[in-house]
Design a protein around this motif. Structure first.
Motif, mmCIF file in Angstrom:
data_model
loop_
_atom_site.group_PDB
_atom_site.id
_atom_site.type_symbol
_atom_site.label_atom_id
_atom_site.label_comp_id
_atom_site.label_asym_id
_atom_site.label_seq_id
_atom_site.Cartn_x
_atom_site.Cartn_y
_atom_site.Cartn_z
ATOM 1 N N ARG A 21 31.584 48.124 32.816
ATOM 2 C CA ARG A 21 31.503 47.376 34.069
ATOM 3 C C ARG A 21 32.281 46.063 33.973
ATOM 4 O O ARG A 21 33.077 45.744 34.864
ATOM 5 N N SER A 22 32.071 45.322 32.909
ATOM 6 C CA SER A 22 32.773 44.045 32.766
ATOM 7 C C SER A 22 34.280 44.243 32.730
ATOM 8 O O SER A 22 35.038 43.504 33.369
ATOM 9 N N TYR B 250 36.248 46.740 33.931
ATOM 10 C CA TYR B 250 36.866 47.139 35.198
ATOM 11 C C TYR B 250 36.784 46.036 36.243
ATOM 12 O O TYR B 250 37.709 45.860 37.049
ATOM 13 N N GLU B 251 35.697 45.274 36.238
ATOM 14 C CA GLU B 251 35.596 44.168 37.190
ATOM 15 C C GLU B 251 36.596 43.066 36.853
ATOM 16 O O GLU B 251 37.175 42.448 37.750
ATOM 17 N N GLU B 252 36.824 42.827 35.568
ATOM 18 C CA GLU B 252 37.790 41.805 35.168
ATOM 19 C C GLU B 252 39.213 42.219 35.522
ATOM 20 O O GLU B 252 40.024 41.390 35.949
ATOM 21 N N TYR C 100 40.210 44.798 37.794
ATOM 22 C CA TYR C 100 40.478 45.259 39.157
ATOM 23 C C TYR C 100 39.654 44.543 40.230
ATOM 24 O O TYR C 100 39.843 44.805 41.420
ATOM 25 N N GLY C 101 38.748 43.665 39.828
ATOM 26 C CA GLY C 101 37.925 42.955 40.792
ATOM 27 C C GLY C 101 36.552 43.583 40.957
ATOM 28 O O GLY C 101 36.356 44.775 40.721
ATOM 29 N N LYS C 102 35.582 42.771 41.378
ATOM 30 C CA LYS C 102 34.198 43.231 41.474
ATOM 31 C C LYS C 102 34.005 44.319 42.522
ATOM 32 O O LYS C 102 33.065 45.102 42.444
ATOM 33 N N GLY C 103 34.876 44.377 43.516
ATOM 34 C CA GLY C 103 34.723 45.392 44.549
ATOM 35 C C GLY C 103 35.256 46.752 44.159
ATOM 36 O O GLY C 103 35.133 47.712 44.928
ATOM 37 N N ILE D 195 34.271 48.812 41.705
ATOM 38 C CA ILE D 195 33.210 49.772 41.385
ATOM 39 C C ILE D 195 32.320 49.940 42.607
ATOM 40 O O ILE D 195 31.758 48.970 43.112
ATOM 41 N N GLU E 87 29.317 50.496 45.237
ATOM 42 C CA GLU E 87 27.904 50.138 45.208
ATOM 43 C C GLU E 87 27.070 51.375 44.873
ATOM 44 O O GLU E 87 27.303 52.465 45.392
ATOM 45 N N GLN F 206 27.416 50.615 33.232
ATOM 46 C CA GLN F 206 27.045 49.299 32.741
ATOM 47 C C GLN F 206 27.594 49.101 31.334
ATOM 48 O O GLN F 206 28.075 50.043 30.701
#
Length: 414
Positions: free
Chosen positions: A121-122, A124-126, A128-131, A133, A135, A140
């Protein structure tokens, strides 16, 4: 009425790879350990003795080393509101039957995990951005990093006698291994296995299209090896009878070969076979394990008190035992509550058959369980997922594990 035995420091439930490794670590720390294995005793000899082990009907077709589902199985549902049905035919999941568990009959493919897979999670969010993944997607982080685990990966490869070719060691390029692989503290214990002809063809084709082929890490010894516990291995002879079989050459790593001989030298270790654990016993407030209750080979109910209980059977059976013991809250995918059974996953694999001209001879009957050539260009996050709308990836490879006389030959017409 149950018989209560003398307490021990630790009881290990299930003696496969996890159970063997933990039993060795705990006895080295000075703890008295009892390992309970539901199945029978089995070992490289006599269970892997030549020529009896080269019996495709017994081992591959009838699954002698696999769990007998007619005696004990797990249930499966295709939906949350479906009826739980018994699992009656082994396919992707191949739990073992006896000492060594699935570690006795596995193939020996021995990849390390990629660093980003431990912090999915960390990562892919770093990048490509938090959006990125969606909802509700439950991926995780593991809570442990590759850097923390790397020394243990290195030691495990030395215990297993893993064959391979490194790309980078301590920041320096040292060989023509996988260029996408993370840094290592040491090279592989043994050189990579030789390419069979099909792997050679795959390597050549991958290079021609600009990919990065490398020798697959394999817990099949490419040469003689003595592991840190003093256990000796012999070189693989590419017999082709690997996955589903015990290795008569002492070449494929297994708990039986690589750890059990050393454990037998310790007065702190005891292995009890044909011992079916019914439940983990808890204290009065249900917060602490106090031992286990099991049925022994004579059908007697036995209570084994212990300060520490290690649940190290096949994944399905670990969850099953925890549920029967009242440990934790079962995972509910509708609400997201509970952790017992949550995020269970297994390898999803697809195979492709290639056809060649009649003058191309690959000799499919030779091979090793873990040897082959792979590419990681489309594995993990080694390519840009941004415009693709999905996460993850996969290596792909040629792994010629050896065709067998029954399944490897087609019947003539009629």
């Amino acid at each position: 009425m149950a018989t209560t035995l003398k307490p021990v420091n630790a009881v290990v439930v299930g003696f496969g790879w996890a159970g063997a490794i933990l039993a060795k670590e705990l006895t080295e720390a000075g703890l008295q350990v009892v390992a309970l294995e539901r199945g029978p005793h089995q070992d490289t000899y006599p269970d892997g003795a030549y020529p009896n082990t080269l019996d495709e009907l017994t081992y591959n077709s009838r699954g002698k080393l696999f769990q007998d589902l007619s005696k004990s199985t797990v249930t499966i549902r295709h939906g949350i509101d479906g009826t739980a049905l018994p699992y009656r035919q082994l396919s992707a999941f191949l739990p073992g039957n006896g000492v060594g568990g699935a570690g006795l009959h596995w193939s020996g493919v021995h990849f390390r995990i990629m660093p980003e897979e431990l912090r999915l999670r960390s990562h892919y969010e770093e990048r490509y951005g938090k959006g990125f993944i969606p909802e509700g997607m439950t991926i995780q982080d593991y809570g442990v990093s590759y850097e923390e685990l790397e020394p243990h990966f290195d030691f495990a490869e030395k215990v297993f006698g893993t064959s391979g070719t490194a790309y980078k060691v301590k920041g320096q390029v040292v060989g023509d291994g996988n260029p996408f692989a993370p840094d290592r503290s040491d090279n592989f214990p043994l050189a990579a296995l030789k390419d069979v002809h099909s792997a050679h063809l795959f390597r050549k084709a991958a290079e021609e299209v600009g990919m990065h082929p490398y020798a697959m890490p394999a817990a099949n010894a490419s040469g003689p090896w003595t592991n840190p516990y003093g256990v000796q291995m012999g070189p693989c002879n590419f017999c082709g009878f690997c996955s589903g079989y015990a290795c008569y050459m002492y070449s494929k790593a297994s708990p039986n070969l690589n750890i059990l001989p050393a454990l037998k030298q310790s007065e702190l270790f005891e292995l009890r076979v044909n011992s079916n654990v019914l439940r983990v016993n808890l204290d009065s407030d249900g917060k602490r394990a106090t031992g286990v209750t099991y049925v022994d080979a004579q059908g007697r109910e036995i209570v084994q008190p212990a300060d520490l209980v290690i649940v190290s059977a096949f994944q399905f059976h670990n969850v099953h035992l925890m549920l029967l013991s009242g440990i934790g809250t079962p995972y509910d995918p509708r609400t997201g509550e509970g952790v017992v059974g949550k995020n269970f996953a297994y390898q999803n694999m697809a195979t492709i058959k290639a056809f060649f001209d009649r003058d191309v001879h690959t000799n499919p009957f030779i091979g090793t369980g873990g040897g082959g050539v792979a590419v990681d260009d489309f594995n993990a996050d080694n390519f840009d997922h941004g415009p693709l709308g999905f996460v993850g990836g996969s290596p792909f490879w040629v792994n010629q594990a050896g065709s067998k006389p029954i399944r490897g030959l087609t019947l003539p017409p009629g």
